[in-house]
Design a protein around this motif. Structure first.
Motif, mmCIF file in Angstrom:
data_model
loop_
_atom_site.group_PDB
_atom_site.id
_atom_site.type_symbol
_atom_site.label_atom_id
_atom_site.label_comp_id
_atom_site.label_asym_id
_atom_site.label_seq_id
_atom_site.Cartn_x
_atom_site.Cartn_y
_atom_site.Cartn_z
ATOM 1 N N LYS A 58 54.423 34.375 38.805
ATOM 2 C CA LYS A 58 55.584 34.002 38.292
ATOM 3 C C LYS A 58 56.068 34.806 37.375
ATOM 4 N N THR A 59 57.505 34.859 37.050
ATOM 5 C CA THR A 59 58.005 35.876 36.227
ATOM 6 C C THR A 59 59.102 35.277 35.768
ATOM 7 N N ARG A 60 59.933 35.998 34.512
ATOM 8 C CA ARG A 60 61.277 35.777 33.946
ATOM 9 C C ARG A 60 62.223 36.462 34.688
ATOM 10 N N LEU A 73 72.433 29.459 43.447
ATOM 11 C CA LEU A 73 71.509 29.795 44.597
ATOM 12 C C LEU A 73 70.291 30.508 44.027
ATOM 13 N N PHE A 74 70.388 31.664 43.029
ATOM 14 C CA PHE A 74 69.304 32.299 42.512
ATOM 15 C C PHE A 74 68.459 31.232 41.720
ATOM 16 N N GLN A 75 69.134 30.469 41.037
ATOM 17 C CA GLN A 75 68.251 29.720 40.121
ATOM 18 C C GLN A 75 67.843 28.215 40.807
ATOM 19 N N ALA A 76 68.112 27.640 41.857
ATOM 20 C CA ALA A 76 67.624 26.605 42.547
ATOM 21 C C ALA A 76 66.633 27.238 43.401
ATOM 22 N N THR A 77 66.667 28.470 43.925
ATOM 23 C CA THR A 77 65.682 29.248 44.747
ATOM 24 C C THR A 77 64.600 29.552 44.068
ATOM 25 N N LEU A 78 64.649 30.058 43.060
ATOM 26 C CA LEU A 78 63.615 30.745 42.077
ATOM 27 C C LEU A 78 62.832 29.910 41.319
ATOM 28 N N VAL A 98 69.537 39.971 27.298
ATOM 29 C CA VAL A 98 68.482 40.978 27.223
ATOM 30 C C VAL A 98 68.063 41.427 25.976
ATOM 31 N N ARG A 99 68.930 41.225 25.058
ATOM 32 C CA ARG A 99 68.375 41.719 23.501
ATOM 33 C C ARG A 99 67.802 40.688 23.019
ATOM 34 N N GLN A 100 67.858 39.151 23.511
ATOM 35 C CA GLN A 100 67.273 38.421 22.774
ATOM 36 C C GLN A 100 65.864 37.747 23.499
ATOM 37 N N GLN A 101 65.892 38.063 24.712
ATOM 38 C CA GLN A 101 64.782 37.661 25.447
ATOM 39 C C GLN A 101 64.055 38.879 26.319
ATOM 40 N N ASP A 102 62.741 38.666 26.594
ATOM 41 C CA ASP A 102 62.184 39.512 27.662
ATOM 42 C C ASP A 102 62.263 38.817 29.037
ATOM 43 N N PHE A 103 62.629 39.924 29.978
ATOM 44 C CA PHE A 103 62.808 39.605 31.467
ATOM 45 C C PHE A 103 61.940 40.608 32.194
ATOM 46 N N ASN A 104 61.284 40.180 33.360
ATOM 47 C CA ASN A 104 60.529 41.101 34.282
ATOM 48 C C ASN A 104 61.673 41.879 35.035
ATOM 49 N N LEU A 105 62.664 41.157 35.568
ATOM 50 C CA LEU A 105 63.643 41.372 36.495
ATOM 51 C C LEU A 105 64.981 40.810 36.255
ATOM 52 N N PHE A 173 59.452 42.762 44.390
ATOM 53 C CA PHE A 173 59.416 43.302 42.984
ATOM 54 C C PHE A 173 57.688 42.996 42.202
ATOM 55 N N LEU A 174 57.371 41.605 42.654
ATOM 56 C CA LEU A 174 56.163 41.295 42.244
ATOM 57 C C LEU A 174 54.987 42.052 42.707
ATOM 58 N N HIS A 175 55.084 42.168 43.908
ATOM 59 C CA HIS A 175 53.999 43.245 44.387
ATOM 60 C C HIS A 175 54.033 44.575 43.742
ATOM 61 N N ALA A 176 55.202 45.155 43.696
ATOM 62 C CA ALA A 176 55.229 46.382 43.167
ATOM 63 C C ALA A 176 54.763 46.607 41.722
ATOM 64 N N THR A 177 54.758 45.526 40.985
ATOM 65 C CA THR A 177 54.309 45.668 39.636
ATOM 66 C C THR A 177 53.158 45.076 39.401
ATOM 67 N N ALA A 178 52.510 44.344 40.427
ATOM 68 C CA ALA A 178 51.135 43.612 40.497
ATOM 69 C C ALA A 178 50.079 44.681 40.055
ATOM 70 N N PRO A 179 49.211 44.310 39.198
ATOM 71 C CA PRO A 179 47.951 45.275 38.967
ATOM 72 C C PRO A 179 47.276 45.405 40.237
#
Length: 181
Positions: A58-60, A73-78, A98-105, A173-179
């Motif tokens: 899962k990601t932010r 649509l993005f919010q409901a789907t994700l 972006v200044r206040q929080q960390d996001f992965n994507l 995206f998740l696959h590209a960044t997965a360890p």
């Protein structure tokens, strides 16, 4: 007989830029074969690679788009998949998040009411250089798109798109960044 994709076909299939795919190849994170001097990608292997690496991840995610229906649509789907989703309707609001929080994507609309997406992208990268950004646009061949691509987004999603396109983009995206496992 395996269905082999070329590099341009894989770019389109995964919605990754060529630079991102080459990075994955260099890190040996993506299944590929080299035929002569050309890379080829077995579609079944790519699909399995995505499925294997997406389980339980899962990601932010920040979605910056002036269209309420797109944000919804993005919010409901994700969120249904367990991701944390924050939405913004203007570039200024998105930059504040972006200044206040960390996001992965970040999914960033190219055309916003208060500023151009390329400007927002540049400011996001100034604040958080490592955050991944995918441009969402109805203007894929425009000058705005060319300016945005100079900033180096992870990927591009052309409007219109569906919930399955959103899921595919996030999974890529998740696959590209997965360890590596």
């Amino acid at each position: 007989m395996p269905e082999l994709m070329t590099l341009p076909e894989l770019e389109k299939y995964l919605r990754f830029t060529r630079q991102t795919i080459y990075k994955l190849l260099k890190q040996e994170k993506i299944p590929a074969i080299k035929i002569g001097r050309k890379w080829r990608f077995d579609k079944d292997s790519i699909d399995g690679w995505l499925r294997h690496n997406m389980k339980g991840v899962k990601t932010r995610i920040l979605v910056i788009d002036d269209e309420a229906i797109v944000r919804s649509l993005f919010q409901a789907t994700l969120e249904q998949l367990g991701h944390v989703v924050v939405t913004a309707s203007t570039g200024t609001e998105g930059i504040q998040y972006v200044r206040q929080q960390d996001f992965n994507l970040v999914f960033l609309d190219l055309k916003l009411p208060d500023m151009e997406g390329a400007e927002v992208f540049r400011e996001i990268k100034n604040v958080r250089p490592t955050v991944m950004v995918t441009i969402i646009t109805g203007y894929p061949g425009s000058d705005m798109m060319e300016r945005a691509l100079k900033e180096g987004p992870l990927g591009v999603m052309n409007k219109p798109f569906t919930d399955s396109d959103i899921i595919s983009a996030v999974n890529s995206f998740l696959h590209a960044t997965a360890p590596r496992r």
